[in-house]
Design an enzyme around this catalytic site. Sequence first.
Site, mmCIF file in Angstrom:
data_model
loop_
_atom_site.group_PDB
_atom_site.id
_atom_site.type_symbol
_atom_site.label_atom_id
_atom_site.label_comp_id
_atom_site.label_asym_id
_atom_site.label_seq_id
_atom_site.Cartn_x
_atom_site.Cartn_y
_atom_site.Cartn_z
ATOM 1 C CG ASP A 119 21.471 30.767 11.265
ATOM 2 O OD1 ASP A 119 20.951 31.870 11.756
ATOM 3 O OD2 ASP A 119 21.596 30.631 10.048
ATOM 4 C CG HIS A 140 29.155 44.137 38.293
ATOM 5 N ND1 HIS A 140 29.161 43.108 38.878
ATOM 6 C CD2 HIS A 140 30.488 44.757 38.350
ATOM 7 C CE1 HIS A 140 30.377 42.790 39.581
ATOM 8 N NE2 HIS A 140 31.234 43.843 39.245
ATOM 9 C CG ASP A 167 35.243 49.766 35.014
ATOM 10 O OD1 ASP A 167 36.075 49.411 34.286
ATOM 11 O OD2 ASP A 167 35.007 49.043 35.942
ATOM 12 C CG ASP A 207 39.519 46.625 34.728
ATOM 13 O OD1 ASP A 207 38.683 47.775 34.416
ATOM 14 O OD2 ASP A 207 39.717 46.026 35.590
ATOM 15 C CG HIS A 221 34.873 47.670 44.938
ATOM 16 N ND1 HIS A 221 36.123 48.049 44.681
ATOM 17 C CD2 HIS A 221 34.039 48.704 44.635
ATOM 18 C CE1 HIS A 221 36.243 49.304 44.225
ATOM 19 N NE2 HIS A 221 34.683 49.786 44.314
ATOM 20 C CG HIS A 269 40.797 42.809 39.569
ATOM 21 N ND1 HIS A 269 41.246 42.766 37.975
ATOM 22 C CD2 HIS A 269 39.990 43.716 39.620
ATOM 23 C CE1 HIS A 269 40.683 43.655 37.417
ATOM 24 N NE2 HIS A 269 40.116 44.378 37.926
ATOM 25 C CG HIS A 275 38.159 40.265 37.495
ATOM 26 N ND1 HIS A 275 36.691 40.171 37.442
ATOM 27 C CD2 HIS A 275 38.175 41.625 37.450
ATOM 28 C CE1 HIS A 275 35.996 41.268 37.799
ATOM 29 N NE2 HIS A 275 36.869 42.256 37.753
ATOM 30 C CD GLU A 279 39.128 47.714 40.499
ATOM 31 O OE1 GLU A 279 37.758 48.200 40.011
ATOM 32 O OE2 GLU A 279 39.464 46.585 39.702
ATOM 33 C CE1 TYR A 304 31.467 53.060 43.095
ATOM 34 C CE2 TYR A 304 32.346 51.867 44.927
ATOM 35 C CZ TYR A 304 32.357 52.100 43.448
ATOM 36 O OH TYR A 304 33.468 51.597 42.730
ATOM 37 N NE ARG A 316 35.135 50.827 39.452
ATOM 38 C CZ ARG A 316 33.935 50.796 39.087
ATOM 39 N NH1 ARG A 316 33.088 51.136 40.292
ATOM 40 N NH2 ARG A 316 33.169 50.516 37.954
ATOM 41 C CD GLU A 344 39.649 49.229 37.347
ATOM 42 O OE1 GLU A 344 38.611 49.681 36.694
ATOM 43 O OE2 GLU A 344 39.973 47.855 37.581
HETATM 44 N N1 GLY Z 1 35.909 46.259 34.988
HETATM 45 C C1 GLY Z 1 36.059 45.395 35.876
HETATM 46 C C2 GLY Z 1 36.804 45.712 37.286
HETATM 47 O O1 GLY Z 1 37.095 46.845 37.293
HETATM 48 O O2 GLY Z 1 37.032 44.873 38.041
HETATM 49 MN MN MN Z 2 38.953 46.253 37.741
HETATM 50 MN MN MN Z 3 37.132 48.258 35.604
#
Ligand code: GLY
Ligand code: MN
Ligand code: MN
Length: 427
Positions: A36, A227, A244, A255, A334, A338, A345, A371, A375, A392, A394
């Site tokens: 619950d 991720h 991140d 982000d 990647h 975005h 996103h 970003e 890697y 990375r 961003e």
């Molecule tokens: N934190 C998710 C991305 O960078 O897209």
């Molecule tokens: Mn992002």
């Molecule tokens: Mn991110």
Amino acid sequence: MKDYKEFKNRRDRLATRIGDNVAIVANAKESIRNKDCHYPFRSDSTFHYLSGFPEPETVVMIFGGKNPKSIIFCQPKDELKEVWNGFIYGPKQASKEFLFDEAYPLTEAHKLIPKFLKSKSVFLLPSSKIDNILSPKWFEENNKLREDLSEILDDMRVVKNDFEVNLMRKSADIAANAHIQAMKLTRPHKYEYEIEGEILNQFFKGGARNPAYSSIVASGANGCTLHYVENDSQMKDGDLLLIDAGCEVGSYASDITRTFPVSGKFSSAQKAIYQLVLFAQKAAIEKVKAENFFDDPHKEALKIIINGLIDLDILIGSRDEVYEKELYKEFFMHRTSHWLGLDVHDVGKYSSKNNPSVAVKFTEGNVLTIEPGCYIRPSDNVPKEFWGIGVRIEDDVLVTPDGHDVLSKNAPKEINELEAIIGTSSA
Ligand code: GLY
Ligand code: MN
Ligand code: MN
């Protein structure tokens, strides 16, 4: 009392775009975590966008045409429930505060919604949560058309006005400060989750009650897992730490990613990769301006990263070959950007409807991330000093009348700034 005019304005704008028809959106249900206990409730982004109303399962109808109006169906007041679960607006107060023209108890929605639908078309989101009221069979039997509401709403949401930009600035400021505190507290032998805890602490202290997504706090080779969310490794001298993390203010996301050495000093291999990604990121940011294409920043970052990785003997082959055979995807797999907004996103088209190979153009009020990353997993084809390096960087970038504004600029990213700040807190 908050001002919900902004949300009413959005409903009015939507009403002008649906002709003589009706749009219906429903809020999410609460999700059970176990038995619950529920997960903290987060409204569906589109429902929030059109109402600002915070209670689950509420339904909103927006009527276009000559006499536009909007109706809310929400939980009835219930004093006993309120003793256990807190305040419920009830239809009367909901319509007054949230500026609806009419309001009814949710229990009447089944009966009233079909009755209110006089128009030919009903605009719904693809994942509409009111199939129990308006099923595919209902559309057939009543000779009505189901139209896609997301196209209109996504076009509205992808352009942010001052109200939204202010919230996004706050969100980016709080998150940038959280990154700074994380840098100060980082040192070898601590665990990643200790840093994650500090980030969440700073979000809360800043007034942002929710992270925008699960924070990634990834030391060493964990930074090569895009991720990674376990956040349970002990950080070692010589590791990089990739963080991140972003928060929500008024449900708008930030982000931000920063990468820096746990010990406070980049090794020469780490520095080479970091400088390359930083150079690519800055060049990509320069491509953000109205009338440029959405994929211009990515093209720029990719070109720089390919050249850099070839120069460092990490990629072998000519630039054309690496590009055409997409060999770079082993290290940069990647996209660079975005849209960012109520969803991390966020909604919004990336390419032209008629020609999917042509990217959309930037327009004032767009907010996107920049970003790029690199890697490098262990591989016999790569010089060993680069193994396990994941970088990375961003930032969140607003398209302005004269170019762009980096909303997350308070988070340091220059090598000298990072080296000066890491580990400076005694805690
Ligand atoms: N934190 C998710 C991305 O960078 O897209
Ligand atoms: Mn992002
Ligand atoms: Mn991110």
